[in-house]
Design an enzyme around this catalytic site. Structure first.
Site, short mmCIF file in Angstrom:
data_model
loop_
_atom_site.label_atom_id
_atom_site.label_comp_id
_atom_site.label_asym_id
_atom_site.label_seq_id
_atom_site.Cartn_x
_atom_site.Cartn_y
_atom_site.Cartn_z
NE ARG A 194 6.04 9.98 2.97
CZ ARG A 194 5.40 9.87 4.18
NH1 ARG A 194 4.18 10.54 4.17
NH2 ARG A 194 6.00 9.52 5.18
CG HIS A 200 4.75 4.97 1.58
ND1 HIS A 200 4.70 5.23 3.06
CD2 HIS A 200 5.98 5.82 1.28
CE1 HIS A 200 5.88 6.07 3.40
NE2 HIS A 200 6.53 6.44 2.26
CG ASN A 239 5.00 4.29 14.12
OD1 ASN A 239 3.95 4.92 14.52
ND2 ASN A 239 5.69 3.76 14.99
CG HIS A 277 11.88 14.05 -0.44
ND1 HIS A 277 12.90 13.53 0.55
CD2 HIS A 277 10.71 13.26 -0.13
CE1 HIS A 277 12.19 12.44 1.09
NE2 HIS A 277 11.03 12.21 0.74
#
Ligand SMILES: *[C@@H]1O[C@H](CO)[C@@H](O)[C@H](O)[C@H]1NC(C)=O
Length: 330
Positions: free
Chosen positions: A67, A71, A94, A193
């Site tokens: 992840r 990002h 966030n 995922h």
């Protein structure tokens, strides 16, 4: 005559040389497989052993690193900007608050600075660590083009183009398209995922207050609703984590897609990949056992990862090789 022959031989040699060198530069955007093979031959082995060591102690670093790489690439390109510390750095946004695995990157970097100081970039460490994380969870492995360099800018306000669990399929497709990734890349990469967890607060609304017509999201399989409600009671701990791929959260496989097919996707944005016809086609292809429309999830995931890991890379003399991954060089 002799001079002409000599020039001819030289020209031929130059042409052969060009043929040998050219493919290295055309692939990707300046990155290439084996970039460190001369300058730091043990680079990839050092990263792999660091990831393995942390994974043995805490297997959740695998989805964490995957992840984090994603990002990193979605914001300012794959340039390690997500790794930088600072009061308003990307990692404070966030969308990035839950990122984990920084200690794995720091550990690998420390070892690399001993083995070959100032050579291996932090963003390459992250790209390699993401590949190794997938391999450690029984997923595919692939050759990672390297040679990315680290950026010097990191700003939380840039994190807005990261996909959100609230995004419609159209918005998800647009965010990927903006970075040169198509619908197949979207479905394959969201398939990441298949490992990892999501916090209750990311899907609680689907169980208790979906919209003004219905309190429960009707796309969730009814038996799964009660299962999720007991895992995430109303008013309970929003930080509690639940497997994104029910029944197989530690194994890289296609059961994440099978779960979407049976209404057992955790995140609304994931479940929509089945609701929407344009993305469902690819989910079905990954689940297909044969025939012309079958797609191998592992192979497509690897291909899309290489594509993603080349987004906006800095190469050559652009950027720098950080000494410490959490700070730009002085
Ligand atoms: C609530 O969600 C359902 C299912 O997606 C949908 O059919 C309905 O139109 C939604 N209602 C409102 C008010 O958005």
């Amino acid at each position: 005559m002799e001079g002409g022959f000599f020039i001819g031989k030289t020209t031929l040699f130059m042409m052969l040389l060009a043929l040998c060198i050219a493919p290295t530069f055309v692939r990707g955007q300046g990155t290439r497989v084996g970039f460190y093979s001369r300058s730091c031959p043990r680079a990839e082995a050092i990263v792999r052993s660091a990831v393995q060591a942390h994974f043995r102690f805490d297997p959740t670093v695998a989805p964490g690193l995957l992840r984090m790489h994603f990002h990193d690439c979605f914001v300012r390109g794959c340039d390690g900007s997500v790794l930088l510390d600072g009061p308003s750095a990307e990692k404070t946004s966030n969308a990035n608050r839950g990122l984990r695995g920084y200690e794995v990157i720091d550990d690998a970097k420390t070892q690399l600075e001993t083995a070959c100081p100032g050579v291996v970039s932090c963003t390459d460490i992250l790209a390699l660590a993401a590949r190794d994380s997938v391999a450690l969870t029984n997923g595919p492995s692939w050759a990672v083009p390297t040679g990315r360099r680290d950026g010097r800018v990191s700003s939380a306000s840039d994190a807005g183009n990261l996909p959100s669990f609230l995004d419609s399929v159209d918005v998800q497709k647009q965010k990927f398209a903006d970075l040169g990734l198509n619908t197949l890349d979207l479905v394959a990469l969201v398939g990441g995922h298949t490992i990892g967890t999501g916090a209750c607060r990311f899907f609680q609304n689907r169980l208790y207050n979906f919209n003004t017509t219905t309190s429960v999201d009707p796309s969730i399989d009814p038996s799964f609703v009660s299962q999720l409600q007991s895992l995430c009671p109303q008013g309970g701990d929003g930080a509690r984590r639940v497997a994104l791929d029910t029944g197989s959260p530690n194994r890289f496989d296609t059961s994440f897609f099978a779960n979407l097919r049976s209404g057992r996707g955790l995140l609304e944005s994931d479940q929509k990949l089945w609701t929407d016809a344009s993305t469902r086609t690819f989910v079905q292809s990954f689940l297909s056992s044969g025939g012309p429309t079958r797609l191998d999830f592992g192979a497509e995931f690897a291909r899309s990862m290489v594509k993603m890991s080349n987004i906006g890379v800095k190469t050559g003399t652009d950027g720098e090789i950080r000494k410490i991954c959490s700070a730009i060089n002085a």
